[in-house]
Design an enzyme around this catalytic site. Sequence first.
Site, short mmCIF file in Angstrom:
data_model
loop_
_atom_site.label_atom_id
_atom_site.label_comp_id
_atom_site.label_asym_id
_atom_site.label_seq_id
_atom_site.Cartn_x
_atom_site.Cartn_y
_atom_site.Cartn_z
N CYS A 166 -2.44 -0.21 7.42
CA CYS A 166 -1.65 1.01 7.32
C CYS A 166 -1.78 1.86 8.59
O CYS A 166 -0.80 2.47 9.02
CB CYS A 166 -2.06 1.79 6.09
SG CYS A 166 -1.65 0.91 4.55
N CYS A 174 -6.24 2.03 5.66
CA CYS A 174 -6.91 0.82 6.13
C CYS A 174 -6.32 0.43 7.50
O CYS A 174 -5.42 1.09 8.01
CB CYS A 174 -6.70 -0.31 5.13
SG CYS A 174 -4.97 -0.87 5.04
N HIS A 214 0.85 -1.19 0.00
CA HIS A 214 0.00 0.00 0.00
C HIS A 214 0.88 1.24 0.00
O HIS A 214 2.02 1.21 0.48
CB HIS A 214 -0.88 0.03 1.25
CG HIS A 214 -1.96 -1.00 1.25
ND1 HIS A 214 -3.11 -0.84 2.00
CD2 HIS A 214 -2.10 -2.18 0.62
CE1 HIS A 214 -3.90 -1.89 1.83
NE2 HIS A 214 -3.30 -2.72 0.99
N GLU A 267 0.87 3.92 1.81
CA GLU A 267 1.33 4.35 3.13
C GLU A 267 2.47 3.46 3.64
O GLU A 267 3.45 3.97 4.19
CB GLU A 267 0.17 4.33 4.14
CG GLU A 267 -0.97 5.26 3.78
CD GLU A 267 -2.04 4.60 2.89
OE1 GLU A 267 -3.11 5.20 2.75
OE2 GLU A 267 -1.79 3.50 2.35
#
Length: 147
Positions: A82, A79, A49, A51
């Site tokens: 993260c 999410c 992801h 992040e």
Amino acid sequence: MNFLKEALNLAAKSIEFGDVPIGAVVIKDNQIVGRGYNQKEKTLDASAHAEMLALKNAAKTLGTYHLEDCIMYSTLEPCCMCAGAIINFRIKKLYIGTRNQRFGCCGSNINLLTGLNHTTEVEFLDDPMCSEIISDFFKTIRKENNK
């Protein structure tokens, strides 16, 4: 420098690989020290992801995962994975471009960033460009799937 704009520029790179367009940057002393954009499809890694990649990049740049003096900009609300990483990397403040009502874990759906050993301050920017890039991506996907 407009840090949210830089995160949006990174998000656009995700589209090239069929990934949901999300970008993130980590800032220390008004300088970008970490960058990331979604690369799940590109790398076949569900943890890639924006992040996560920005946090890892910042830790490498600074030589520590203790990022207490850093802030982060993400185009979409992180999410649970993260959000957990943001806590563990000890980010001071998180600016979020747009909310994620389904999977957001920084205040929209649930908030994992408070009440633990470290608390990250959150500010929602509700930027229309951040929501548009994601909406446009999914409109294109649906259109292509209906051909």
